[in-house]
Every structure is written in structure tokens, then in C-alpha cells.
Design a protein around this motif. Structure first.
Motif, mmCIF file in Angstrom:
data_model
loop_
_atom_site.group_PDB
_atom_site.id
_atom_site.type_symbol
_atom_site.label_atom_id
_atom_site.label_comp_id
_atom_site.label_asym_id
_atom_site.label_seq_id
_atom_site.Cartn_x
_atom_site.Cartn_y
_atom_site.Cartn_z
ATOM 1 N N ILE A 262 -6.451 12.742 -6.929
ATOM 2 C CA ILE A 262 -7.532 11.754 -7.045
ATOM 3 C C ILE A 262 -7.692 11.279 -8.489
ATOM 4 N N MET B 51 -8.389 4.164 -3.571
ATOM 5 C CA MET B 51 -7.862 5.230 -2.731
ATOM 6 C C MET B 51 -8.845 5.500 -1.607
ATOM 7 N N GLU B 52 -8.317 5.612 -0.404
ATOM 8 C CA GLU B 52 -9.155 5.922 0.747
ATOM 9 C C GLU B 52 -8.504 7.075 1.509
ATOM 10 N N CYS B 53 -9.310 8.047 1.898
ATOM 11 C CA CYS B 53 -8.809 9.145 2.716
ATOM 12 C C CYS B 53 -8.858 8.685 4.173
ATOM 13 N N SER C 235 0.816 11.360 2.395
ATOM 14 C CA SER C 235 0.312 12.558 3.063
ATOM 15 C C SER C 235 0.509 13.723 2.102
ATOM 16 N N PHE D 189 -3.808 9.680 2.500
ATOM 17 C CA PHE D 189 -4.501 8.726 1.634
ATOM 18 C C PHE D 189 -3.809 7.373 1.700
ATOM 19 N N GLU D 190 -4.588 6.304 1.654
ATOM 20 C CA GLU D 190 -4.040 4.975 1.443
ATOM 21 C C GLU D 190 -4.412 4.582 0.018
ATOM 22 N N ILE D 191 -3.395 4.213 -0.757
ATOM 23 C CA ILE D 191 -3.578 3.895 -2.174
ATOM 24 C C ILE D 191 -3.041 2.502 -2.411
ATOM 25 N N TRP E 114 -7.994 13.751 7.455
ATOM 26 C CA TRP E 114 -8.009 15.103 6.917
ATOM 27 C C TRP E 114 -7.998 16.043 8.106
ATOM 28 N N SER F 2 0.859 -1.188 0.000
ATOM 29 C CA SER F 2 0.000 0.000 0.000
ATOM 30 C C SER F 2 0.891 1.231 0.000
ATOM 31 N N VAL G 73 -5.762 18.501 -4.737
ATOM 32 C CA VAL G 73 -6.364 17.269 -4.236
ATOM 33 C C VAL G 73 -7.084 16.555 -5.379
ATOM 34 N N PHE H 248 -4.036 15.921 4.129
ATOM 35 C CA PHE H 248 -4.756 14.681 3.877
ATOM 36 C C PHE H 248 -3.784 13.515 3.997
#
Length: 196
Positions: free
Chosen positions: A161, A171-173, A139, A191-193, A176, A135, A157, A189
Motif C-alpha cells: 500500500i 488502489m482498490e481492494c 493478487s 488489488f486493482e491499481i 480479500w 490497470s 500488505v 488480496f
């Protein structure tokens, strides 16, 4: 959540800067390879690894980091550093063995300029090929407040995305937060990608 699951995980930090994030991750038990441009590795990251080195007689250097002469024990984990340029193929900078066991990729506030985003995501894509279960924790501080989504200089942002979605990654935020610096307010932010 991530801090609890970092023990003995192989973490690749992209754009490590002076090494604060990677050293912190190593201190809670991760095996971290901190990367950045050669001048930062030599003049900032390596000295900071040495400053934070601790003696841990109970553990030996993990195999993943054992090829690096600068690998050091930092509290519950290990850290090493090597130069990496996102504009060069990863295969010319890391061996297949070094790319295969990566559990987590971390990039902390290093794609603020538009020109950096594609290079970072191309590098991550190469790593995902060798470590498909990895993953990316990204940030990102928003710096486009005055120009909005049309900013020519700063990554937005929405741009992050869209670029992630174009690669068909999920992708999950995760977080924030507003950040106040002087009279300016911005947002950060996390994010996990990951690949689908």
C-alpha cells in the motif's frame, strides 16, 4: 466483472510462472502475453500453451500478438509468451508497439519477497507510460504473519500500500479471502491499481 469485459482485451501477465492465470484469461477471450524469466518461459509456459492450444478457425491471431511465433489460440482468446526480467528496462524487452495497446496488467502472487516489489512496480510504471489507461490486477498472499509489518524477507500488505501510494497511484481492494493450508491460515488480496 473483469471476466465479462476481457473479450479481445490485451493483457500482459507479469511473473506468469507456469501460465495458469494467463491461459485462463485467454480461454475466456483475452489476448494475453505471458512473461517471466527465460527458463520459465522455455520450460513451463511455452509447453503449457501448446498443451492448451485449441483450433479456432473463425479468428486469426490478433495483431498485438502476431509478432510472436509461439502465439496460440486458446478457446475464445489467444496467448503468447516472451521472457521479461523486471530488473531490466521494459524498453529493452518490449517494443513501443507491444507496450501501447495494453488494457490490463496481471501479476498473481509474484511479489512475496521484499526484493521483488520495487522491480515489479518499476516495470508497471514503464508500461503505464505507454498505456496510461491500463490497470494492474495484483493478487497477493500475505506471508508476514509471524514477522508482521517489520518482516525483512516477505512483502507486507502495508508495504504494498505504501509503495503504491508513494507513486501517487490509486488502489482498490477488490477481494480479500482467508486461505487455510494445513494448520496455517493466511489471507489473499486482489488489488486493482491504476494511475490517477
Amino acid at each position: 466483472y473483469w471476466q465479462e469485459s476481457l473479450s479481445n482485451k490485451n493483457v500482459l501477465e507479469l511473473g506468469a510462472g507456469v501460465g495458469v492465470v494467463g491461459i485462463s484469461l485467454a480461454s475466456v477471450g483475452a489476448h494475453v502475453l505471458l512473461t517471466d524469466l527465460p527458463t520459465l518461459v522455455e520450460n513451463a509456459i511455452e509447453p503449457n500453451l501448446i498443451r492448451n492450444e485449441t483450433t479456432n478457425a473463425e479468428t486469426k491471431c490478433p495483431q498485438w500478438l502476431s509478432t510472436y511465433s509461439n502465439a496460440v489460440s486458446i478457446h475464445d482468446g489467444w496467448a503468447a509468451t516472451t521472457p521479461m526480467d523486471w530488473n531490466r528496462p521494459v524498453e529493452h524487452q518490449l517494443t513501443e508497439k507491444q507496450k501501447c495497446p495494453i488494457d490490463l496488467i496481471v501479476a498473481s502472487d509474484c511479489v512475496f519477497l521484499v526484493s521483488m516489489l520495487n522491480s515489479l512496480l518499476d516495470t508497471v510504471a514503464e508500461i503505464f507510460t505507454s498505456s496510461p489507461n491500463a490497470s494492474l490486477l495484483l493478487s497477493f498472499q500475505r506471508r508476514d504473519a509471524q514477522d508482521g509489518d517489520e518482516s525483512a524477507s516477505f512483502t507486507t500488505v502495508n508495504r504494498v500500500i505504501k509503495k503504491v501510494q508513494a507513486r501517487k497511484w490509486c488502489m482498490e481492494c477488490l477481494a480479500w479471502r482467508p486461505v487455510v493450508v494445513g494448520n496455517d491460515t493466511s489471507q489473499v488480496f486482489v488489488f486493482e491499481i491504476r494511475q490517477l
